[in-house]
Design a protein around this motif. Structure first.
Motif, PDB file in Angstrom:
ATOM      1  N   GLY A   1     -11.463  10.168   2.630  1.00 12.16           N
ATOM      2  CA  GLY A   1     -10.448   9.599   2.798  1.00 12.16           C
ATOM      3  C   GLY A   1      -9.071  10.318   2.177  1.00 12.16           C
ATOM      4  O   GLY A   1      -8.799   9.916   1.063  1.00 12.16           O
TER       5      GLY A   1
ATOM      6  N   LYS B   1      -2.326  11.559   1.350  1.00 14.55           N
ATOM      7  CA  LYS B   1      -2.450  11.150   0.043  1.00 14.55           C
ATOM      8  C   LYS B   1      -1.537  12.150  -0.838  1.00 14.55           C
ATOM      9  O   LYS B   1      -1.348  13.136  -0.347  1.00 14.55           O
TER      10      LYS B   1
ATOM     11  N   ASP C   1     -12.427  -3.449   3.603  1.00 10.56           N
ATOM     12  CA  ASP C   1     -12.042  -2.546   2.481  1.00 10.56           C
ATOM     13  C   ASP C   1     -11.807  -3.707   1.335  1.00 10.56           C
ATOM     14  O   ASP C   1     -10.526  -4.141   0.935  1.00 10.56           O
TER      15      ASP C   1
ATOM     16  N   SER D   1       0.741  -1.179   0.079  1.00 10.47           N
ATOM     17  CA  SER D   1      -0.001   0.171  -0.040  1.00 10.47           C
ATOM     18  C   SER D   1       0.897   1.052   0.098  1.00 10.47           C
ATOM     19  O   SER D   1       2.022   1.258   0.453  1.00 10.47           O
TER      20      SER D   1
ATOM     21  N   PHE E   1      -8.429   8.902  -6.329  1.00 12.31           N
ATOM     22  CA  PHE E   1      -8.982   7.756  -7.235  1.00 12.31           C
ATOM     23  C   PHE E   1      -9.227   8.452  -8.586  1.00 12.31           C
ATOM     24  O   PHE E   1     -10.413   8.955  -8.364  1.00 12.31           O
TER      25      PHE E   1
ATOM     26  N   VAL F   1     -14.160   0.495  -2.549  1.00 10.36           N
ATOM     27  CA  VAL F   1     -13.686   1.689  -3.268  1.00 10.36           C
ATOM     28  C   VAL F   1     -14.182   1.693  -4.760  1.00 10.36           C
ATOM     29  O   VAL F   1     -14.135   2.848  -5.058  1.00 10.36           O
TER      30      VAL F   1
ATOM     31  N   LEU G   1     -17.886  10.046   3.936  1.00  7.04           N
ATOM     32  CA  LEU G   1     -16.746   9.737   4.577  1.00  7.04           C
ATOM     33  C   LEU G   1     -15.622  10.444   3.561  1.00  7.04           C
ATOM     34  O   LEU G   1     -15.683  10.409   2.334  1.00  7.04           O
TER      35      LEU G   1
ATOM     36  N   ASN H   1     -16.547  -1.505   2.781  1.00  5.05           N
ATOM     37  CA  ASN H   1     -16.063  -0.215   2.264  1.00  5.05           C
ATOM     38  C   ASN H   1     -15.462  -0.664   0.948  1.00  5.05           C
ATOM     39  O   ASN H   1     -14.685  -1.461   0.774  1.00  5.05           O
TER      40      ASN H   1
HETATM   41  N1  LIG Z   1     -13.882   4.660   1.467  1.00  5.03           N
HETATM   42  C1  LIG Z   1     -12.701   4.792   1.075  1.00  5.03           C
HETATM   43  N2  LIG Z   1     -11.653   3.774   1.175  1.00  5.03           N
HETATM   44  C2  LIG Z   1     -10.223   3.802   0.666  1.00  5.03           C
HETATM   45  N3  LIG Z   1      -9.430   2.745   0.715  1.00  5.03           N
HETATM   46  C3  LIG Z   1      -8.206   2.981   0.560  1.00  5.03           C
HETATM   47  C4  LIG Z   1      -7.573   4.099   0.146  1.00  5.03           C
HETATM   48  C5  LIG Z   1      -6.118   4.291  -0.289  1.00  5.03           C
HETATM   49  O1  LIG Z   1      -5.462   4.885   0.648  1.00  5.03           O
HETATM   50  P1  LIG Z   1      -4.444   3.711   1.530  1.00  5.03           P
HETATM   51  O2  LIG Z   1      -3.437   3.364   0.822  1.00  5.03           O
HETATM   52  O3  LIG Z   1      -4.185   4.744   2.751  1.00  5.03           O
HETATM   53  O4  LIG Z   1      -5.360   2.999   2.274  1.00  5.03           O
HETATM   54  N4  LIG Z   1      -8.515   5.181   0.188  1.00  5.03           N
HETATM   55  C6  LIG Z   1      -9.637   5.353   0.316  1.00  5.03           C
HETATM   56  C7  LIG Z   1     -10.688   6.375   0.489  1.00  5.03           C
HETATM   57  O5  LIG Z   1     -10.169   7.426   0.314  1.00  5.03           O
HETATM   58  N5  LIG Z   1     -11.958   5.962   0.898  1.00  5.03           N
END
Ligand SMILES: Nc1nc2ncc(COP(=O)(O)O)nc2c(=O)[nH]1
Length: 278
Positions: A214, A218, A92, A24, A187, A113, A212, A111
């Motif tokens: 995230g 980033k 996730d 990640s 994304f 994405v 939400l 969750n």
């Molecule tokens: N709901 C949601 N889920 C996510 N999962 C992974 C990442 C990628 O980031 P990471 O690598 O820090 O998990 N970003 C999101 C986000 O912005 N929203």
């Protein structure tokens, strides 16, 4: 904004990130073993996280996909142990099979994405389990996420595309109060798009679903904080800016923030809640 299926902490919800992956973008490999993952999850839970978001497949731009069996093998043992210890967990994942295994192991939130785009069976899994479903804005798997970042009006287009995902979820039998929406920072977005989405958070909040955000660590934060030579701030130097975004997002009234450093953002959203008390 509260969520029927989740306790209302009386403040912005803080979701702690647990990537059980080798790759990640900001913490790849640190929590790849079950023991390391469990230790970190408990640290975040003890710090006051409302939810631990357990992911088994990296979603960073260009990441290689892993098989569902690999993803399940990574998250299932961690979720099972955490759930048994009373930790509230979201999984996730973009895959229905992984979500099913995670829910069976004790996760209580999905969750996704991909907002349901990556796996047509996900809506059925979520509807049958009657759990909250975080629908994030996404435009597809891409080696180069930037190739998908083509917008005329990013806020309006992300809003409209998310609304289509919500409509599809409701049509599949998902209850309206099971839905959480997320603009999907990073994304299929370039940095200017991420900032425009944050400036336009009201547009998403006004849709009436919990929102939400995230932003944690980033790339768009790293670019803003770049040094004099233009070198972006590294991920572990983005925590204060992440907490500042948590503060602003909580003040705007988002439902939750998804972060790596739970304590910093929890402190921030607690200040917002106390300052905003009637
Ligand atoms: N709901 C949601 N889920 C996510 N999962 C992974 C990442 C990628 O980031 P990471 O690598 O820090 O998990 N970003 C999101 C986000 O912005 N929203």
């Amino acid at each position: 904004m509260t969520h029927r299926l989740l306790p209302d902490p009386g403040r912005c919800v803080v979701m702690g990130v647990l990537n059980v992956t080798p790759d990640s973008f900001s913490d790849g490999g640190r929590y790849f073993t079950v023991d390391d993952a469990l230790r970190h999850a408990h640290e975040m839970w003890e710090a006051g996280a409302d939810l631990i978001d357990v992911g088994g497949e990296s979603t960073r731009p260009g990441a290689e996909r892993v098989a569902a069996e690999v993803e399940i093998g990574r998250v299932e043992p961690v979720i099972r142990e955490l759930a048994a210890a009373g930790v509230r967990i979201s999984v996730d994942t973009m895959r229905a099979r992984v979500a099913e295994a995670a829910l069976a192991a004790g996760a209580t939130v999905v969750n996704d994405v991909s907002g349901g785009l990556a796996d047509k069976d996900m809506a059925r899994v979520v509807a049958d389990a009657q759990v909250p479903w975080i629908l994030m804005h996404w435009r597809g798997h891409s080696k180069d996420m930037n190739s998908l970042a083509d917008y005329t009006d990013v806020v309006a287009e992300v809003r409209d595309e998310l609304c289509r995902r919500v409509d599809a979820a409701l049509a599949a039998g998902v209850a309206p109060d099971a839905v959480v929406i997320d603009p999907g920072l990073g994304f299929a977005k370039q940095a200017p798009h991420d900032w425009a989405l944050l400036r336009g958070l009201d547009v998403f909040i006004d849709l009436g679903y919990p929102v939400l955000v995230g932003a944690s660590r980033k790339r768009f934060i790293g670019r803003l904080l770049a040094g004099k030579d233009g070198t972006p701030r590294p991920p572990d130097g983005r925590e204060d800016a992440t907490a500042a975004i948590s503060t602003m997002a909580a003040a705007k009234g988002v439902w939750g923030v998804r972060v790596h450093d739970v304590m910093r953002s929890l402190d921030a959203v607690r200040v917002v809640a106390e300052w905003g008390r009637a």
